[in-house]
Design a protein around this motif. Structure first.
Motif, short mmCIF file in Angstrom:
data_model
loop_
_atom_site.label_atom_id
_atom_site.label_comp_id
_atom_site.label_asym_id
_atom_site.label_seq_id
_atom_site.Cartn_x
_atom_site.Cartn_y
_atom_site.Cartn_z
N ASP A 101 0.88 -1.20 -0.05
CA ASP A 101 0.09 0.12 0.15
C ASP A 101 0.87 1.51 -0.03
OD1 ASP A 101 -2.63 1.64 0.48
OD2 ASP A 101 -1.21 1.91 2.34
N ARG A 102 1.89 1.47 0.76
CA ARG A 102 2.83 2.49 0.86
C ARG A 102 3.46 2.76 -0.43
NH1 ARG A 102 1.09 6.26 2.75
NH2 ARG A 102 -0.86 4.84 2.18
N TYR A 103 4.05 1.45 -1.04
CA TYR A 103 4.67 1.50 -2.20
C TYR A 103 3.81 2.14 -3.26
CZ TYR A 103 5.94 -0.22 -6.74
OH TYR A 103 6.33 -0.40 -8.40
N LEU A 104 2.56 1.77 -3.50
CA LEU A 104 1.73 2.37 -4.53
C LEU A 104 1.49 3.88 -3.95
CD1 LEU A 104 -1.07 -0.49 -4.84
CD2 LEU A 104 0.67 0.26 -6.37
N ALA A 105 1.29 4.14 -3.01
CA ALA A 105 1.01 5.58 -2.57
C ALA A 105 2.30 6.35 -2.60
CB ALA A 105 0.73 5.83 -1.06
N ILE A 106 3.54 6.08 -2.62
CA ILE A 106 4.77 6.78 -3.04
C ILE A 106 5.07 6.76 -4.19
CG2 ILE A 106 6.97 7.21 -2.02
CD1 ILE A 106 6.22 6.52 0.62
N CYS A 107 5.21 5.40 -4.81
CA CYS A 107 6.07 5.43 -6.20
C CYS A 107 5.00 5.10 -7.33
CB CYS A 107 6.65 3.86 -5.93
SG CYS A 107 7.66 3.53 -4.84
N GLN A 108 3.71 5.27 -7.19
CA GLN A 108 2.71 5.35 -8.04
C GLN A 108 1.51 6.14 -7.62
OE1 GLN A 108 1.89 1.73 -10.39
NE2 GLN A 108 3.62 0.73 -9.60
N PRO A 109 1.87 7.48 -7.32
CA PRO A 109 0.82 8.14 -6.47
C PRO A 109 -0.48 8.42 -7.41
CG PRO A 109 2.43 9.54 -7.11
CD PRO A 109 3.06 8.09 -7.16
N LEU A 110 -0.13 8.53 -8.93
CA LEU A 110 -1.24 8.87 -9.79
C LEU A 110 -2.00 7.84 -10.26
CD1 LEU A 110 0.98 10.87 -12.32
CD2 LEU A 110 -0.61 11.79 -10.65
N HIS A 111 -1.53 6.43 -9.84
CA HIS A 111 -2.42 5.37 -9.88
C HIS A 111 -3.02 4.71 -9.04
CE1 HIS A 111 -1.18 5.08 -14.28
NE2 HIS A 111 0.06 5.41 -13.79
N TYR A 112 -2.59 5.22 -7.64
CA TYR A 112 -3.04 4.71 -6.42
C TYR A 112 -4.58 4.53 -6.21
CZ TYR A 112 -3.54 4.32 -1.31
OH TYR A 112 -3.57 3.77 -0.05
N SER A 113 -5.38 5.38 -6.50
CA SER A 113 -6.64 5.33 -6.30
C SER A 113 -7.29 4.24 -6.99
CB SER A 113 -7.56 6.54 -6.55
OG SER A 113 -7.02 7.13 -7.86
N SER A 114 -6.74 4.17 -8.32
CA SER A 114 -7.36 2.87 -9.08
C SER A 114 -6.79 1.46 -9.08
CB SER A 114 -6.93 3.17 -10.54
OG SER A 114 -5.34 3.30 -10.83
N LYS A 115 -5.46 1.57 -8.38
CA LYS A 115 -4.92 0.22 -7.93
C LYS A 115 -5.40 -0.43 -6.53
CE LYS A 115 -1.09 -0.05 -11.14
NZ LYS A 115 0.32 -0.12 -11.42
N MET A 116 -5.55 0.60 -5.59
CA MET A 116 -5.57 0.35 -4.15
C MET A 116 -7.10 0.77 -3.87
SD MET A 116 -4.86 -1.23 -1.52
CE MET A 116 -3.14 -1.48 -1.82
N THR A 117 -7.98 -0.10 -4.46
CA THR A 117 -9.52 0.40 -4.12
C THR A 117 -9.92 -0.21 -2.79
OG1 THR A 117 -10.21 -1.49 -5.42
CG2 THR A 117 -9.98 0.40 -6.63
N ASN A 118 -11.11 0.15 -2.39
CA ASN A 118 -11.56 -0.34 -1.28
C ASN A 118 -11.92 -1.92 -1.38
OD1 ASN A 118 -12.09 1.83 -0.15
ND2 ASN A 118 -14.06 2.39 -0.58
N LEU A 119 -12.18 -2.28 -2.67
CA LEU A 119 -12.29 -3.78 -2.76
C LEU A 119 -10.74 -4.44 -2.59
CD1 LEU A 119 -13.89 -6.28 -3.56
CD2 LEU A 119 -13.45 -5.58 -6.06
N THR A 120 -9.86 -3.86 -3.30
CA THR A 120 -8.61 -4.33 -3.07
C THR A 120 -8.20 -4.59 -1.72
OG1 THR A 120 -7.96 -3.51 -5.51
CG2 THR A 120 -6.10 -4.10 -4.12
N SER A 121 -8.25 -3.43 -0.79
CA SER A 121 -7.96 -3.54 0.28
C SER A 121 -8.56 -4.46 1.27
CB SER A 121 -7.95 -2.05 1.05
OG SER A 121 -9.46 -1.73 0.98
N HIS A 122 -9.80 -4.62 0.98
CA HIS A 122 -10.66 -5.62 1.65
C HIS A 122 -10.07 -7.12 1.45
CE1 HIS A 122 -13.78 -3.37 3.52
NE2 HIS A 122 -13.77 -2.76 2.50
N GLN A 123 -9.91 -7.17 0.15
CA GLN A 123 -9.28 -8.70 -0.39
C GLN A 123 -7.74 -8.79 0.29
OE1 GLN A 123 -9.56 -8.02 -4.53
NE2 GLN A 123 -11.29 -9.02 -4.97
#
Length: 314
Positions: free
Chosen positions: A122-144
């Protein structure tokens, strides 16, 4: 075979705890009781704060909520029985209860490994891919990811616990430890433990190494990205979002690596007791402190939470 049948099968174990520190039992009881109360209270406060503050309804804090829940159960599997051993002469635990404690403790430990890896991703996506964070780390993804941590954690120790439960225990039945863990139990087995020990070491090493490797890889990319940020303010802000998790990872993996990624007989039980105390008692207490002090959003939310409580009292 006849000789084996004549041996008395152990139906309960005696948890010795810390026999060399018997004179300090009243002090130890008070110390660990305070730590346990602080751990439970701290994690409940974190859990409640995240749950009731809409500003914290993001994947990072969603994972933190699961971590707090794990820590509550994790320490509760071990500490209450340990506390009772300080004040009671009855230190026995039935064979089945011992196996249940071993399974729950191992499951929650494995679940935490998986969850810490998910938090690193999650931190990798937020810092390294901030523009794609919301599309990759969705609520469904975090729940899974969170659900997968629990399911994977509770499946991982099934084989080791089954193997240990199938060993022959014919006495002595005194466990030189403060809970039912694999190493002290294997020392009491009358039958051969070579296969069981090899299986446990292999599975534990695989779990710890794979989850730790993925976490380390995430932080290599994270640190590389942070160092590439031109402004000092930007670097500090980026680092502050993952500093708490990094500290928790270092403490947690440092102790369990020393415990389980080596042959069961390499360290003495006394050394393992100290290491076990670190990650079963101390680490769950430190997590709320670390996340509260290292995260500005959490500090602000906790301050608001306590102010609301104070207003209700007045």
């Amino acid at each position: 075979m006849g000789e084996e049948n004549n041996q008395t099968v152990v139906t309960e174990f005696i948890i010795l705890g810390f026999p060399s520190l018997k004179k300090l039992y009243p002090l130890l009881f008070l110390l660990f009781l305070l730590i346990y109360v602080f751990t439970i209270t701290g994690n409940i406060i974190i859990f409640t704060t995240v749950l009731t503050n809409y500003k914290l309804q993001i994947p990072m804090f969603y994972f933190l909520n699961h971590l707090s829940a794990m820590e509550i159960w994790y320490t509760s599997v071990i500490v209450p029985k340990m506390l009772s051993s300080f004040v009671s002469e009855n230190k026995s635990i039935s064979f089945s209860s011992c196996m249940v404690q071993l399974y729950l403790f191992s499951s929650l430990g494995a679940s935490e490994c998986y969850l810490l890896t998910a938090m690193a991703y999650d931190r990798y996506l937020a810092i390294c891919q901030p523009l794609h964070y919301s599309s990759k780390m969705t609520n469904l993804t975090s729940h899974q990811l969170a659900s997968g941590s629990w399911v994977g954690g509770f499946l991982s120790p099934v084989l080791p616990v089954v193997l240990i439960s199938k060993l022959l225990f014919c006495g002595p039945n005194q466990v030189n430890y403060f809970y039912c863990d694999a190493q002290p139990l294997l020392k009491l087995a009358c039958s051969s433990t070579q296969f069981t020990e090899t299986a446990i070491t292999t599975l534990a090493t695989g779990l710890i190494f794979s989850s730790f490797l993925l976490t380390v890889l995430s932080y290599i990319f994270i640190i590389s990205t942070i160092l590439g940020i031109p402004s000092i303010t930007g670097r500090n802000k980026a680092f502050s979002t993952c500093a708490a998790h990094l500290i928790v990872v270092m403490i947690y993996y440092g102790t369990i690596t020393a415990m389980y990624m080596q042959p069961m007989s390499r360290f003495s039980l006394d050394i393992n007791k100290v290491l076990s105390l670190l990650y079963t008692v101390v680490t769950p207490m430190l997590n709320p402190i670390i996340y509260s002090l290292r995260n500005n959003e959490m500090k602000h939310s906790l301050t608001k939470f306590f102010k609301q409580i104070d207003k209700r009292k007045n």
